[in-house]
Design a protein around this motif. Structure first.
Motif, PDB file in Angstrom:
ATOM      1  N   GLU A 230       0.850  -1.193   0.000  1.00 38.70           N
ATOM      2  CA  GLU A 230       0.000   0.000   0.000  1.00 38.70           C
ATOM      3  C   GLU A 230       0.882   1.238   0.000  1.00 38.70           C
ATOM      4  O   GLU A 230       1.936   1.271   0.642  1.00 38.70           O
ATOM      5  CB  GLU A 230      -0.892   0.007   1.243  1.00 38.70           C
ATOM      6  CG  GLU A 230      -1.850   1.181   1.313  1.00 38.70           C
ATOM      7  CD  GLU A 230      -2.643   1.180   2.605  1.00 38.70           C
ATOM      8  OE1 GLU A 230      -2.012   1.212   3.686  1.00 38.70           O
ATOM      9  OE2 GLU A 230      -3.881   1.136   2.536  1.00 38.70           O
ATOM     10  N   ASP A 231       0.459   2.270  -0.717  1.00 40.00           N
ATOM     11  CA  ASP A 231       1.214   3.521  -0.787  1.00 40.00           C
ATOM     12  C   ASP A 231       2.645   3.297  -1.270  1.00 40.00           C
ATOM     13  O   ASP A 231       3.611   3.827  -0.705  1.00 40.00           O
ATOM     14  CB  ASP A 231       1.222   4.235   0.570  1.00 40.00           C
ATOM     15  CG  ASP A 231      -0.120   4.857   0.910  1.00 40.00           C
ATOM     16  OD1 ASP A 231      -0.946   5.016  -0.009  1.00 40.00           O
ATOM     17  OD2 ASP A 231      -0.348   5.181   2.087  1.00 40.00           O
ATOM     18  N   GLU A 235       1.782   4.787  -6.520  1.00 40.55           N
ATOM     19  CA  GLU A 235       0.592   5.445  -5.988  1.00 40.55           C
ATOM     20  C   GLU A 235       0.906   6.872  -5.559  1.00 40.55           C
ATOM     21  O   GLU A 235       0.170   7.816  -5.879  1.00 40.55           O
ATOM     22  CB  GLU A 235       0.048   4.657  -4.796  1.00 40.55           C
ATOM     23  CG  GLU A 235      -0.473   3.276  -5.121  1.00 40.55           C
ATOM     24  CD  GLU A 235      -0.934   2.548  -3.868  1.00 40.55           C
ATOM     25  OE1 GLU A 235      -1.699   3.141  -3.085  1.00 40.55           O
ATOM     26  OE2 GLU A 235      -0.514   1.389  -3.664  1.00 40.55           O
ATOM     27  N   GLU A 238       1.158  10.037  -7.951  1.00 39.91           N
ATOM     28  CA  GLU A 238      -0.020  10.743  -8.448  1.00 39.91           C
ATOM     29  C   GLU A 238      -0.444  11.903  -7.551  1.00 39.91           C
ATOM     30  O   GLU A 238      -1.360  12.644  -7.901  1.00 39.91           O
ATOM     31  CB  GLU A 238      -1.193   9.765  -8.575  1.00 39.91           C
ATOM     32  CG  GLU A 238      -0.920   8.555  -9.453  1.00 39.91           C
ATOM     33  CD  GLU A 238      -0.706   8.921 -10.914  1.00 39.91           C
ATOM     34  OE1 GLU A 238      -1.217   9.977 -11.351  1.00 39.91           O
ATOM     35  OE2 GLU A 238      -0.018   8.153 -11.622  1.00 39.91           O
ATOM     36  N   ARG A 239       0.206  12.096  -6.406  1.00 35.90           N
ATOM     37  CA  ARG A 239      -0.293  13.044  -5.410  1.00 35.90           C
ATOM     38  C   ARG A 239       0.471  14.368  -5.400  1.00 35.90           C
ATOM     39  O   ARG A 239       1.687  14.401  -5.550  1.00 35.90           O
ATOM     40  CB  ARG A 239      -0.223  12.424  -4.009  1.00 35.90           C
ATOM     41  CG  ARG A 239      -1.061  11.169  -3.863  1.00 35.90           C
ATOM     42  CD  ARG A 239      -0.953  10.606  -2.467  1.00 35.90           C
ATOM     43  NE  ARG A 239      -1.589   9.293  -2.365  1.00 35.90           N
ATOM     44  CZ  ARG A 239      -1.537   8.517  -1.295  1.00 35.90           C
ATOM     45  NH1 ARG A 239      -0.867   8.932  -0.223  1.00 35.90           N
ATOM     46  NH2 ARG A 239      -2.138   7.345  -1.288  1.00 35.90           N
ATOM     47  N   PRO A 245      -4.270  11.332   0.284  1.00 37.37           N
ATOM     48  CA  PRO A 245      -4.613  10.499  -0.875  1.00 37.37           C
ATOM     49  C   PRO A 245      -5.512  11.182  -1.898  1.00 37.37           C
ATOM     50  O   PRO A 245      -5.510  10.806  -3.071  1.00 37.37           O
ATOM     51  CB  PRO A 245      -5.316   9.295  -0.241  1.00 37.37           C
ATOM     52  CG  PRO A 245      -4.776   9.227   1.153  1.00 37.37           C
ATOM     53  CD  PRO A 245      -4.575  10.653   1.561  1.00 37.37           C
ATOM     54  N   THR A 248      -4.683  15.169  -5.892  1.00 41.48           N
ATOM     55  CA  THR A 248      -4.204  14.627  -7.165  1.00 41.48           C
ATOM     56  C   THR A 248      -3.405  15.671  -7.932  1.00 41.48           C
ATOM     57  O   THR A 248      -3.885  16.779  -8.175  1.00 41.48           O
ATOM     58  CB  THR A 248      -5.394  14.162  -8.021  1.00 41.48           C
ATOM     59  OG1 THR A 248      -6.151  13.197  -7.282  1.00 41.48           O
ATOM     60  CG2 THR A 248      -4.913  13.539  -9.318  1.00 41.48           C
TER      61      THR A 248
END
Length: 383
Positions: A230-231, A235, A238-239, A245, A248
Motif C-alpha cells: 500500500e502507498d 501510488e 499521483e499526489r 490520498p 491529485t
C-alpha cells in the motif's frame, strides 16, 4: 558479503515510522486560523508540487520557492511548519537558502507559524533572486507558505524560467537521507537529511534545470521496505501532497527528463521474504508507461541503486546488485521492444565507503552519482 536480514535490523525502527506516517488515510488539512490571510505575489515561481490556494502547501523533498525582486535590501517569509512527530527533534528541521544563486547557511525552522528573514543587507538598486528549499522529506508533514514580505519600496519581479525541467522519482536515496552523516553508525535525523545537495539537486544546478523530487524513504516499486504493498511510489507519484490520498497532481508542466531510482526497498525489504521478480518488473514497466503518459517529451533514465552491492538476497542466486541490475535492464529492454525510444539504463557505481547515516549515500556519493548521470542527461537535453 552482507546479509539483508542485518540491514533490516538496522533500518526497521525508523523506516516503519516513516512508512506509517499519518496512516493510509493521510494527515488531513489543518484549518486556517480565523481571520488568517495570505500575501503571495503572483510572480513567485513554485518548483515541485504545491497545493495553491490561500496559502501554498507542500511536502515533497526539495520543494522550492523562487522569488525575484528589486528596491529592497531584505526579504522575509511567513511559514507554517508541520510537526514531524515520532520523537524527532523539531529544531533539526531546516530549509536551504540561495541568494542570487549562492548558498547561505541553512535556515532552522520550528513547528508552527512564524516569520523568517531570508536575507538582509542587499543592494536595493539591483534585482535579487531568492530560492527557499525544503530539506525534509514527505513524512515530516505538510508545510505552508503564507506570505512573502518586502519592505516599503520593494517590488516583485517575474522569475526567469530555467532552461530545463527535471523530475526525480525515488526513495530515501533521492530524498537525501543521512547525507550529512559522519558514518554508517548514525541513525536517521532531519539534521542529516538535505534534499538540496542530493544528486538530483546537483544535476539541476549543472544543467540549469528546475528539479522536482518525488521521493519517500522506505518506499518501493512493488513493495515497501516493510513488505507492504500500500502507498508504494507508483501510488504516491499521483499526489500533490503525499500524505493526502485525495490530492491529485495535474502534471501541468511536463519534464524534459525523468530519473527513476527505485528498487532498493523492493530488494532490501520484505522481512526476508523473496521478491517476486516478475511482478516487480511488470509493475516497473506499467509505471514507465505512466511516466510516458504524463511526460510525453521526456527522456527517461532508469538507474541502479548505489546501496545494492554484494549483499546476499533470498530472491535468487547472486548478489542484490547483480540481480537488481539485470532486472532493470530487462525492464528497459521490454519498453524498447514496445517501441519506446527515449529511455536508457544507467548503472550507478556502488557507494563503497562513502556512506552517511544507516549506510545511505553521503555527500561525496551524491556528487559521484550526479557526475555519472550528467553526461547522459546533457547528451539528451542539448539535442
Amino acid at each position: 558479503m552482507v546479509c539483508l536480514r542485518r540491514v533490516w535490523g538496522v533500518f526497521a525502527p525508523f523506516l516503519l515510522a516513516a512508512l506509517c506516517a499519518c496512516g493510509s488515510r493521510g494527515c488531513g488539512r489543518e484549518p486556517a486560523a480565523e481571520g488568517q490571510k495570505s500575501s503571495l505575489p503572483k510572480e513567485i515561481a513554485y518548483v515541485g508540487r504545491f497545493d495553491l490556494g490561500d496559502s501554498a502547501r507542500f511536502a515533497w523533498s526539495g520543494s522550492t520557492i523562487r522569488v525575484r525582486f528589486e528596491g529592497a535590501s531584505s526579504i522575509a517569509v511567513r511559514l507554517k511548519v508541520a510537526s514531524p512527530g515520532y520523537g524527532f527533534n523539531p529544531p533539526e528541521l531546516a530549509y536551504a537558502i540561495r541568494v542570487d544563486d549562492r548558498p547561505k547557511a541553512a535556515l532552522a525552522v520550528n513547528p508552527g507559524e512564524a516569520r523568517y528573514e531570508l536575507a538582509h543587507g542587499l543592494d536595493p538598486s539591483t534585482p535579487h533572486e531568492i530560492a527557499l528549499t525544503r530539506e525534509a522529506e514527505a513524512f515530516a508533514g505538510i508545510d505552508a507558505l503564507l506570505a512573502v514580505e518586502l519592505p516599503e519600496g520593494g517590488r516583485f519581479l517575474p522569475v526567469p524560467p530555467r532552461r530545463h525541467r527535471l523530475e526525480v522519482v525515488g526513495d530515501s536515496i533521492s530524498a537525501g537521507y543521512g547525507i550529512l552523516g559522519a558514518n554508517a553508525q548514525c541513525r536517521f535525523s532531519f539534521a542529516t537529511e538535505r534534499a538540496s545537495i542530493t544528486y538530483g539537486a546537483l544535476l539541476g544546478q549543472a544543467l540549469d534545470a528546475d528539479v522536482t523530487i518525488v521521493a519517500w524513504s522506505g518506499k518501493g516499486m512493488l513493495r515497501n521496505f516493510d513488505g507492504t504493498t500500500e502507498d508504494t511510489m507508483p501510488e504516491l507519484f499521483e499526489r500533490t501532497l503525499p500524505t493526502e490520498p485525495t490530492s491529485t497532481w495535474k502534471f501541468g508542466s511536463p519534464a524534459d527528463a525523468v530519473i527513476v531510482n527505485l528498487g532498493t526497498n523492493d530488494w532490501f525489504g520484505g522481512g526476508g521474504r523473496p521478491l517476486e521478480i516478475r511482478a516487480f518488473e511488470d509493475t516497473y514497466v506499467r509505471f514507465l508507461h505512466r511516466v510516458r503518459e504524463v511526460h510525453p517529451r521526456a527522456f527517461v533514465f532508469v538507474v541502479s541503486s548505489p546501496m545494492l552491492e554484494d549483499q546476499m538476497t533470498p530472491s535468487g542466486p547472486g548478489t542484490a546488485s547483480e540481480l537488481s541490475r539485470k532486472s532493470l535492464q530487462r525492464v528497459v529492454e521490454r519498453r524498447r521492444a514496445e517501441g519506446e525510444t527515449r529511455i536508457e539504463f544507467v548503472d550507478l557505481e556502488p557507494q563503497g565507503p562513502n556512506v552517511g547515516c544507516d549506510s545511505h549515500p553521503n555527500a561525496e556519493s551524491h556528487r559521484r552519482m550526479a557526475a555519472r548521470l550528467e553526461p547522459s542527461l546533457r547528451a539528451q537535453l542539448d539535442r
